[in-house]
Design a protein around this motif. Structure first.
Motif, PDB file in Angstrom:
ATOM      1  N   LEU A  20      44.904  47.246  45.692  1.00 34.12           N
ATOM      2  CA  LEU A  20      43.535  47.767  45.725  1.00 34.12           C
ATOM      3  C   LEU A  20      42.864  47.660  44.362  1.00 34.12           C
ATOM      4  CD1 LEU A  20      44.020  50.917  47.988  1.00 34.12           C
ATOM      5  CD2 LEU A  20      42.665  48.877  48.516  1.00 34.12           C
ATOM      6  N   ILE A  21      43.614  47.981  43.316  1.00 31.01           N
ATOM      7  CA  ILE A  21      43.060  47.893  41.962  1.00 31.01           C
ATOM      8  C   ILE A  21      42.739  46.442  41.608  1.00 31.01           C
ATOM      9  CG2 ILE A  21      43.633  48.199  39.510  1.00 31.01           C
ATOM     10  CD1 ILE A  21      45.275  50.711  40.436  1.00 31.01           C
ATOM     11  N   ALA A  22      43.660  45.526  41.913  1.00 33.56           N
ATOM     12  CA  ALA A  22      43.426  44.111  41.630  1.00 33.56           C
ATOM     13  C   ALA A  22      42.240  43.582  42.433  1.00 33.56           C
ATOM     14  CB  ALA A  22      44.682  43.297  41.944  1.00 33.56           C
ATOM     15  N   THR A  23      42.142  43.985  43.682  1.00 38.86           N
ATOM     16  CA  THR A  23      41.017  43.545  44.513  1.00 38.86           C
ATOM     17  C   THR A  23      39.701  44.051  43.945  1.00 38.86           C
ATOM     18  OG1 THR A  23      42.412  43.447  46.487  1.00 38.86           O
ATOM     19  CG2 THR A  23      40.031  43.602  46.839  1.00 38.86           C
ATOM     20  N   ALA A  24      39.680  45.294  43.506  1.00 36.91           N
ATOM     21  CA  ALA A  24      38.450  45.840  42.912  1.00 36.91           C
ATOM     22  C   ALA A  24      38.067  45.069  41.648  1.00 36.91           C
ATOM     23  CB  ALA A  24      38.635  47.322  42.600  1.00 36.91           C
ATOM     24  N   GLY A  46      41.271  39.888  49.083  1.00 38.11           N
ATOM     25  CA  GLY A  46      42.195  40.992  48.846  1.00 38.11           C
ATOM     26  C   GLY A  46      42.460  41.797  50.094  1.00 38.11           C
ATOM     27  N   ALA A  47      41.421  41.992  50.908  1.00 35.06           N
ATOM     28  CA  ALA A  47      41.574  42.780  52.138  1.00 35.06           C
ATOM     29  C   ALA A  47      42.523  42.105  53.126  1.00 35.06           C
ATOM     30  CB  ALA A  47      40.211  43.002  52.783  1.00 35.06           C
ATOM     31  N   VAL A  48      42.490  40.788  53.197  1.00 34.55           N
ATOM     32  CA  VAL A  48      43.405  40.066  54.085  1.00 34.55           C
ATOM     33  C   VAL A  48      44.845  40.381  53.708  1.00 34.55           C
ATOM     34  CG1 VAL A  48      44.276  37.759  54.675  1.00 34.55           C
ATOM     35  CG2 VAL A  48      41.825  38.195  54.688  1.00 34.55           C
ATOM     36  N   SER A  49      45.148  40.286  52.436  1.00 32.78           N
ATOM     37  CA  SER A  49      46.514  40.536  51.965  1.00 32.78           C
ATOM     38  C   SER A  49      46.904  42.004  52.113  1.00 32.78           C
ATOM     39  CB  SER A  49      46.643  40.106  50.504  1.00 32.78           C
ATOM     40  OG  SER A  49      47.923  40.378  50.024  1.00 32.78           O
ATOM     41  N   ILE A  50      46.003  42.901  51.804  1.00 32.13           N
ATOM     42  CA  ILE A  50      46.295  44.336  51.920  1.00 32.13           C
ATOM     43  C   ILE A  50      46.570  44.708  53.381  1.00 32.13           C
ATOM     44  CG2 ILE A  50      45.293  46.645  51.690  1.00 32.13           C
ATOM     45  CD1 ILE A  50      43.827  45.525  49.163  1.00 32.13           C
ATOM     46  N   CYS A  51      45.749  44.218  54.297  1.00 30.57           N
ATOM     47  CA  CYS A  51      45.956  44.509  55.721  1.00 30.57           C
ATOM     48  C   CYS A  51      47.282  43.938  56.209  1.00 30.57           C
ATOM     49  CB  CYS A  51      44.811  43.938  56.549  1.00 30.57           C
ATOM     50  SG  CYS A  51      43.253  44.799  56.315  1.00 30.57           S
ATOM     51  N   PHE A 106      40.311  32.733  47.872  1.00 27.98           N
ATOM     52  CA  PHE A 106      41.730  32.375  47.819  1.00 27.98           C
ATOM     53  C   PHE A 106      42.401  32.897  46.560  1.00 27.98           C
ATOM     54  CE2 PHE A 106      40.276  29.154  50.896  1.00 27.98           C
ATOM     55  CZ  PHE A 106      41.120  29.494  51.938  1.00 27.98           C
ATOM     56  N   GLY A 107      41.662  32.979  45.447  1.00 36.23           N
ATOM     57  CA  GLY A 107      42.237  33.546  44.225  1.00 36.23           C
ATOM     58  C   GLY A 107      42.624  35.002  44.407  1.00 36.23           C
ATOM     59  N   SER A 108      41.742  35.785  44.984  1.00 32.36           N
ATOM     60  CA  SER A 108      42.034  37.193  45.243  1.00 32.36           C
ATOM     61  C   SER A 108      43.168  37.340  46.248  1.00 32.36           C
ATOM     62  CB  SER A 108      40.767  37.879  45.762  1.00 32.36           C
ATOM     63  OG  SER A 108      41.001  39.224  46.053  1.00 32.36           O
ATOM     64  N   PHE A 109      43.156  36.505  47.274  1.00 32.57           N
ATOM     65  CA  PHE A 109      44.219  36.534  48.276  1.00 32.57           C
ATOM     66  C   PHE A 109      45.574  36.244  47.646  1.00 32.57           C
ATOM     67  CE2 PHE A 109      46.817  33.915  51.175  1.00 32.57           C
ATOM     68  CZ  PHE A 109      47.170  34.894  52.080  1.00 32.57           C
ATOM     69  N   VAL A 113      48.791  38.812  47.272  1.00 30.21           N
ATOM     70  CA  VAL A 113      50.058  38.473  47.937  1.00 30.21           C
ATOM     71  C   VAL A 113      51.200  38.533  46.924  1.00 30.21           C
ATOM     72  CG1 VAL A 113      51.377  36.571  48.965  1.00 30.21           C
ATOM     73  CG2 VAL A 113      49.119  37.123  49.847  1.00 30.21           C
ATOM     74  N   LEU A 114      50.970  38.006  45.739  1.00 27.46           N
ATOM     75  CA  LEU A 114      51.999  38.047  44.692  1.00 27.46           C
ATOM     76  C   LEU A 114      52.313  39.482  44.281  1.00 27.46           C
ATOM     77  CD1 LEU A 114      50.910  35.014  42.496  1.00 27.46           C
ATOM     78  CD2 LEU A 114      52.849  35.143  44.081  1.00 27.46           C
ATOM     79  N   ILE A 115      51.294  40.313  44.217  1.00 28.73           N
ATOM     80  CA  ILE A 115      51.516  41.724  43.862  1.00 28.73           C
ATOM     81  C   ILE A 115      52.379  42.401  44.909  1.00 28.73           C
ATOM     82  CG2 ILE A 115      50.378  43.971  43.641  1.00 28.73           C
ATOM     83  CD1 ILE A 115      48.087  42.508  42.205  1.00 28.73           C
ATOM     84  N   PHE A 116      52.150  42.114  46.199  1.00 32.95           N
ATOM     85  CA  PHE A 116      52.952  42.742  47.240  1.00 32.95           C
ATOM     86  C   PHE A 116      54.429  42.380  47.086  1.00 32.95           C
ATOM     87  CE2 PHE A 116      54.750  43.524  51.429  1.00 32.95           C
ATOM     88  CZ  PHE A 116      54.242  44.784  51.688  1.00 32.95           C
ATOM     89  N   GLY A 117      54.709  41.194  46.611  1.00 30.14           N
ATOM     90  CA  GLY A 117      56.091  40.785  46.374  1.00 30.14           C
ATOM     91  C   GLY A 117      56.773  41.580  45.280  1.00 30.14           C
TER      92      GLY A 117
END
Length: 126
Positions: A20-24, A46-51, A106-109, A113-117
């Motif tokens: 969320l912070i990175a997306t913001a 970012g929302a795609v990856s967060i969801c 795509f950059g935000s996505f 995705v990398l952060i979730f890892g």
């Protein structure tokens, strides 16, 4: 077992917060560099990856994990859900939003995705 977001373990909650912070931050950067379309594109990426990460975590938290096989099946199911949600949401955004700024989206996505890892590196207990 309660499979809502409140029941998720600390590593998952932590990386969702980081996402969320990175997306913001990326939404702000996209807005500055490419205007409203850039900001919205970064937010959607970012929302795609967060969801997808949230859906994956909820599926993973439902597993009982009594045996190695059950744990493996739960992990594979969670990854399958994550990939399915990603594919569907990427398609929805790209098919419906004509003003998408590809680099911001795509950059935000990819960043989120990398952060979730990184959940692997978050300790459960301090």
């Amino acid at each position: 077992m309660n499979a809502g977001l409140g029941a998720l373990r600390k590593p998952v909650r932590t990386v969702l917060r980081w996402q969320l912070i990175a997306t913001a931050a990326l939404t702000l950067a996209g807005g500055i560099l490419a205007g409203l379309d850039g900001a919205l594109s970064a937010a959607l990426g970012g929302a795609v990856s967060i969801c997808a990460g949230g859906a994956s975590a909820v599926v993973a938290s439902k597993g009982s994990g009594r045996s190695a096989g059950e744990i493996l099946i739960g992990a594979l199911a969670a990854e399958g859900v994550k990939i399915g949600v990603i594919v569907i949401l990427l398609w929805v955004v790209l098919a419906t939003y004509q003003g998408v700024v590809a680099l911001a989206f795509f950059g935000s996505f990819i960043v989120t995705v990398l952060i979730f890892g990184m959940a692997f590196f978050v300790r459960e207990y301090d």
